[in-house]
Design a protein around this motif. Sequence first.
Motif, PDB file in Angstrom:
ATOM      1  N   ASN A 349       8.013   2.093 -11.791  1.00  0.00           N
ATOM      2  CA  ASN A 349       7.904   3.019 -10.656  1.00  0.00           C
ATOM      3  C   ASN A 349       8.794   2.566  -9.497  1.00  0.00           C
ATOM      4  O   ASN A 349       8.466   2.750  -8.334  1.00  0.00           O
ATOM      5  CB  ASN A 349       6.463   3.197 -10.171  1.00  0.00           C
ATOM      6  CG  ASN A 349       6.303   4.436  -9.294  1.00  0.00           C
ATOM      7  OD1 ASN A 349       7.145   5.338  -9.317  1.00  0.00           O
ATOM      8  ND2 ASN A 349       5.241   4.472  -8.508  1.00  0.00           N
ATOM      9  N   LYS A 534       0.622 -11.517  -7.152  1.00  0.00           N
ATOM     10  CA  LYS A 534      -0.566 -11.082  -6.418  1.00  0.00           C
ATOM     11  C   LYS A 534      -0.519 -11.569  -4.979  1.00  0.00           C
ATOM     12  O   LYS A 534      -0.819 -10.814  -4.037  1.00  0.00           O
ATOM     13  CB  LYS A 534      -1.819 -11.590  -7.116  1.00  0.00           C
ATOM     14  CG  LYS A 534      -2.164 -10.849  -8.407  1.00  0.00           C
ATOM     15  CD  LYS A 534      -3.423 -11.412  -9.044  1.00  0.00           C
ATOM     16  CE  LYS A 534      -3.800 -10.631 -10.297  1.00  0.00           C
ATOM     17  NZ  LYS A 534      -5.010 -11.200 -10.959  1.00  0.00           N
ATOM     18  N   TYR A 589       2.592  -5.565 -14.234  1.00  0.00           N
ATOM     19  CA  TYR A 589       1.523  -4.630 -13.883  1.00  0.00           C
ATOM     20  C   TYR A 589       1.054  -4.829 -12.449  1.00  0.00           C
ATOM     21  O   TYR A 589       0.621  -3.863 -11.796  1.00  0.00           O
ATOM     22  CB  TYR A 589       0.366  -4.778 -14.864  1.00  0.00           C
ATOM     23  CG  TYR A 589       0.793  -4.506 -16.295  1.00  0.00           C
ATOM     24  CD1 TYR A 589       0.939  -3.205 -16.757  1.00  0.00           C
ATOM     25  CD2 TYR A 589       1.100  -5.554 -17.167  1.00  0.00           C
ATOM     26  CE1 TYR A 589       1.349  -2.948 -18.063  1.00  0.00           C
ATOM     27  CE2 TYR A 589       1.517  -5.310 -18.470  1.00  0.00           C
ATOM     28  CZ  TYR A 589       1.642  -4.004 -18.906  1.00  0.00           C
ATOM     29  OH  TYR A 589       2.064  -3.751 -20.188  1.00  0.00           O
ATOM     30  N   VAL A 590       1.165  -6.059 -11.932  1.00  0.00           N
ATOM     31  CA  VAL A 590       0.816  -6.314 -10.539  1.00  0.00           C
ATOM     32  C   VAL A 590       1.788  -5.574  -9.627  1.00  0.00           C
ATOM     33  O   VAL A 590       1.377  -4.886  -8.672  1.00  0.00           O
ATOM     34  CB  VAL A 590       0.839  -7.822 -10.230  1.00  0.00           C
ATOM     35  CG1 VAL A 590       0.550  -8.076  -8.751  1.00  0.00           C
ATOM     36  CG2 VAL A 590      -0.161  -8.572 -11.104  1.00  0.00           C
ATOM     37  N   LYS A 592       3.804  -3.061 -10.405  1.00  0.00           N
ATOM     38  CA  LYS A 592       3.730  -1.607 -10.592  1.00  0.00           C
ATOM     39  C   LYS A 592       2.558  -1.017  -9.808  1.00  0.00           C
ATOM     40  O   LYS A 592       2.683   0.053  -9.189  1.00  0.00           O
ATOM     41  CB  LYS A 592       3.589  -1.254 -12.067  1.00  0.00           C
ATOM     42  CG  LYS A 592       3.594   0.267 -12.306  1.00  0.00           C
ATOM     43  CD  LYS A 592       3.439   0.641 -13.753  1.00  0.00           C
ATOM     44  CE  LYS A 592       3.615   2.141 -13.948  1.00  0.00           C
ATOM     45  NZ  LYS A 592       2.707   2.956 -13.092  1.00  0.00           N
ATOM     46  N   ALA A 593       1.412  -1.687  -9.806  1.00  0.00           N
ATOM     47  CA  ALA A 593       0.262  -1.186  -9.049  1.00  0.00           C
ATOM     48  C   ALA A 593       0.582  -1.100  -7.561  1.00  0.00           C
ATOM     49  O   ALA A 593       0.200  -0.139  -6.880  1.00  0.00           O
ATOM     50  CB  ALA A 593      -0.948  -2.083  -9.297  1.00  0.00           C
ATOM     51  N   TYR A 594       1.296  -2.106  -7.052  1.00  0.00           N
ATOM     52  CA  TYR A 594       1.704  -2.087  -5.641  1.00  0.00           C
ATOM     53  C   TYR A 594       2.653  -0.938  -5.374  1.00  0.00           C
ATOM     54  O   TYR A 594       2.520  -0.219  -4.368  1.00  0.00           O
ATOM     55  CB  TYR A 594       2.352  -3.422  -5.286  1.00  0.00           C
ATOM     56  CG  TYR A 594       2.916  -3.500  -3.892  1.00  0.00           C
ATOM     57  CD1 TYR A 594       2.144  -3.229  -2.776  1.00  0.00           C
ATOM     58  CD2 TYR A 594       4.251  -3.879  -3.692  1.00  0.00           C
ATOM     59  CE1 TYR A 594       2.670  -3.308  -1.484  1.00  0.00           C
ATOM     60  CE2 TYR A 594       4.783  -3.963  -2.418  1.00  0.00           C
ATOM     61  CZ  TYR A 594       3.989  -3.681  -1.312  1.00  0.00           C
ATOM     62  OH  TYR A 594       4.514  -3.765  -0.048  1.00  0.00           O
ATOM     63  N   ASP A 596       2.917   1.862  -7.055  1.00  0.00           N
ATOM     64  CA  ASP A 596       2.166   3.114  -7.125  1.00  0.00           C
ATOM     65  C   ASP A 596       1.449   3.383  -5.798  1.00  0.00           C
ATOM     66  O   ASP A 596       1.432   4.520  -5.296  1.00  0.00           O
ATOM     67  CB  ASP A 596       1.137   3.050  -8.262  1.00  0.00           C
ATOM     68  CG  ASP A 596       1.775   3.071  -9.640  1.00  0.00           C
ATOM     69  OD1 ASP A 596       2.972   3.394  -9.735  1.00  0.00           O
ATOM     70  OD2 ASP A 596       1.064   2.760 -10.612  1.00  0.00           O
ATOM     71  N   GLU A 597       0.865   2.327  -5.233  1.00  0.00           N
ATOM     72  CA  GLU A 597       0.162   2.461  -3.960  1.00  0.00           C
ATOM     73  C   GLU A 597       1.116   2.831  -2.836  1.00  0.00           C
ATOM     74  O   GLU A 597       0.830   3.715  -2.012  1.00  0.00           O
ATOM     75  CB  GLU A 597      -0.555   1.146  -3.634  1.00  0.00           C
ATOM     76  CG  GLU A 597      -1.306   1.156  -2.321  1.00  0.00           C
ATOM     77  CD  GLU A 597      -1.962  -0.181  -2.011  1.00  0.00           C
ATOM     78  OE1 GLU A 597      -2.396  -0.376  -0.851  1.00  0.00           O
ATOM     79  OE2 GLU A 597      -2.017  -1.043  -2.916  1.00  0.00           O
TER      80      GLU A 597
END
Length: 604
Positions: A349, A534, A589-590, A592-594, A596-597
Amino acid sequence: MKKLIPLFLFICNVSAYAQADLITNIPSRKTTSLNGKWQYIVDPYETGFYNYRYQERNENDREAYWNSDIPENKTDRKEHGYSDKYTLNVPGDWNAQDPKFLYYEGSVWYKRSFDFTKSDTANKVFLYFGAVNYQSDVYLNGKKLGQHKGGFSPFQFEVPDNLLKQKDNFLVVKVDNKRKADEIPTLNTDWWNYGGITRDVLLVEVPQNYIRDYFVHLKKGSTNEIEGWIKKSNNGNEAITLEIPELKFRKKLAATGDSIAFNFKLSKLQLWSPENPKLYNVVIQSASDRVEDKIGFRNVEVQGSKILLNGKPVFLRGICIHEEIPQEIRRANSPADAIQLLSQAKELNANMVRLAHYPHNEHMTRTADSLGLLVWSEIPVYWTINFTSNEVLEKAKCQLKDMITRDRNRASIMIWSVGNETPVHEARTAFMSNLVKTAKLLDSTRLISAALEVHNTNGVQVIDDPLGQYTDLVAVNEYLGWYSGLPSNARTAKWEVKYNKPLFFSETGAEALGGYHADSLTRWSEEFQEWYYKEQVEMMKRMPENFVGLSPWILNDFRSPRRNNPEYQEGWNNKGLFDQKGNKKKAFYVLKAYYDEMEKNYKK
């Protein structure tokens, strides 16, 4: 017209051999590919270039490797020869094609025989190279066309009419990838020194009077005003027509010399963005020539501490990329390679990529245009080059000019970078600020940056690099918790920036050997890298308002001779979010989550 003059007076002249001015948009021209299998001779002593007194051989020397290797009769002595027994693929690096080339740095002679018939409409033929690493000496049918330095720059030579034959042309290229202290890059880098003809080789046909260069872009601050210029190969009064068929726009431009400036407004213009990577077919035509290009129109600017894309703040969800396919341990060189790398960035992303640390293949920037990825493109002014040398400065300017000339019509490119992690001192700042000014002269529509220096003062990360006063944004590489301390150090990190400009982290990261699992305190494990990311993400969330994004290091694991831990590296820099086999690591994945947010936050 006066403002165009400096652009066209900027001439690269760093070698004794003349190169033709770059022709913009080679993919739109009539070309004949010379890619494929080339015969080669490995020449570590450069016997084919120098005689036994170490003097350059004269043009007609029959022992020179650029001349025919076929004996004239049975008594004729030939101590070199090209054979199908020894071939290399072009484009491609030699390191990946035969184990004997893995660490090889030296000279290799490439030879390609071909037939060629010029088309009826062509008057001129150019021999075009997408890139050769590093120095190339080019010979056609025993005659030297010229020399080029620079491992990531396109170049071309005009081929004299009397030199090309319909049958049995004999093209030889001496390729030398030895690292040198007075070159760009210099001796010390953190990537593999892939040698060879690494990008496409083409014969390009154009008419006598052809459209050589152009720049078609959205005027700064506008949403519907197009401006730019067109450069012809001649000084005649031949008119030029510019057309955008989808918008039903067609304008005839009068010419009184070799350069034409234009400015016009368009209605219903869709702007290019990562969310809507709209490209228009643009046609530029004269009585004798025609070129087509896919061009997007967008605005990028700095306003206070923000970066604006089409007038709106943008957060750069970036990732750094090396031009390498790790699964095959080779240089990337094809459209399919570009799709693979940039699709991985899209999986993350990301809306932005930093092409490190040199201009990548044109396939990359064109694919970024179509996929909607913003691009940071950089020249390899890396670490400790000779900042006191005017000759080295001119080499850097030439590489900068070639990068901008090739890609200035790519909407995806938002940042030209003039270097990475250069040490602060007076000569360096003078050198680098000269490059910033040159970049702005060549292209005033984009942001100019470099990866600056940052230092720790009593626990505060201070950014006061004097080069920051010249760049449009403040970009720094930070590795809190990898090269010093632990990832938890990021919890107390404070940042102090001297300049009221956007702050961007051009690198951050930690190594992990793909598939190696342990607790989070164990270095080299995926869990340690996951912990690092993280802590970084939590620090990013606490950054001041001028923080505009990051491009962590790096998308894929890549080869580097500097990385010699026998258990966890073995010649690899393993900071990738994808491992050597293309698998995602836990840190992927860490991040990507950020991302996305952050995408959701900026849509509000």
